[in-house]
Design an enzyme around this catalytic site. Sequence first.
Site, PDB file in Angstrom:
ATOM      1  CG  ASP A 191      -7.322  -2.991  -0.289  1.00 33.99           C
ATOM      2  OD1 ASP A 191      -7.101  -3.505   0.830  1.00 33.99           O
ATOM      3  OD2 ASP A 191      -6.573  -2.132  -0.799  1.00 33.99           O
TER       4      ASP A 191
ATOM      5  CG  ASP B 164      -2.073  -0.943   1.073  1.00 33.65           C
ATOM      6  OD1 ASP B 164      -2.817  -0.788   0.082  1.00 33.65           O
ATOM      7  OD2 ASP B 164      -2.239  -1.842   1.917  1.00 33.65           O
TER       8      ASP B 164
HETATM    9  C1  DX5 Z   1      -6.438   0.799   2.792  1.00 38.41           C
HETATM   10  C2  DX5 Z   1      -5.422  -0.053   2.090  1.00 38.41           C
HETATM   11  C3  DX5 Z   1      -5.681  -1.470   2.403  1.00 38.41           C
HETATM   12  C4  DX5 Z   1      -5.446  -1.740   3.848  1.00 38.41           C
HETATM   13  C5  DX5 Z   1      -6.168  -2.941   4.258  1.00 38.41           C
HETATM   14  O1  DX5 Z   1      -6.262   2.091   2.488  1.00 38.41           O
HETATM   15  O2  DX5 Z   1      -5.483   0.092   0.702  1.00 38.41           O
HETATM   16  O3  DX5 Z   1      -4.929  -2.355   1.586  1.00 38.41           O
HETATM   17  O4  DX5 Z   1      -4.115  -1.904   4.131  1.00 38.41           O
HETATM   18  O5  DX5 Z   1      -6.097  -3.040   5.628  1.00 38.41           O
HETATM   19  P1  DX5 Z   1      -7.194  -3.842   6.413  1.00 38.41           P
HETATM   20  O6  DX5 Z   1      -7.210  -5.212   5.819  1.00 38.41           O
HETATM   21  O7  DX5 Z   1      -6.723  -3.829   7.832  1.00 38.41           O
HETATM   22  O8  DX5 Z   1      -8.485  -3.111   6.215  1.00 38.41           O
HETATM   23 ZN    ZN Z   2      -4.549  -1.610  -0.522  1.00 38.89          ZN
END
Ligand code: DX5
Ligand code: ZN
Length: 226
Positions: A172, A35
């Site tokens: 996501d 990310d």
């Molecule tokens: C959010 C990111 C995600 C995030 C997911 O802005 O794009 O990929 O890291 O994290 P979780 O799975 O904890 O929601």
């Molecule tokens: Zn992401």
Amino acid sequence: MQIKIAPSILDCDLTQLRQSVAEVEEAGAELLHVDVADGHFVPNIMSGPRLTAAVKQVATVPVDVHLMITDPAEYAPAFIRAGADIVLFHVEAVDDAPELVRFLQGQGVQAGVVVKPDTPASAVEPVAGLADCLMAMTVQPGFSGQSFMESGCAKIPQLRQMFGSDIDIYVDGGIGPETAPVAVRYGANVLAASSAVFNADVPPGEAIARLRETALEALGEGKSPA
Ligand code: DX5
Ligand code: ZN
């Protein structure tokens, strides 16, 4: 439809990157998700080409980068040089998504297009038949650990209609054992997850197994009882 798990390294122990990557790969993770945030497109700053290169160095599965940045066309080449296999950019950040998809593909990587929870499926219509994968955000992008928004999934059936059954559609944000079944029932097949993998009450390997099991069960493809 093959279910794929893409752990986001955001929440892994970065001091033990090699070990964290090995652990999720051993558990069958098909992809690694990096990310990237610029403090402008989203209100958070995280990850850059050097971290991507480090992940690539220790990974054996393909590495995807999720560019939550205002100018993906300008910075994508640095992530490609760092070894990204798949570059995902936000349709909301660009004027000409097909042009960027073609540019990325010309650089030898797969191109993915991401939509925020409130962005309609029609926004990605111009890349139908062109993009290699899609991603529907199920939180507002920027931070891990947020609550799953089912509304972000509602467009997935339409995306499947536009892009066909073979294309990888990620979800996501807030994906865990309780929400993965919901997402796959809407037609998603790639589960990007950070906190549910690295901050779970079980080790990451077990968390991945649980995620996969719940997703497959929801599709009626779970393990048959012994
Ligand atoms: C959010 C990111 C995600 C995030 C997911 O802005 O794009 O990929 O890291 O994290 P979780 O799975 O904890 O929601
Ligand atoms: Zn992401």
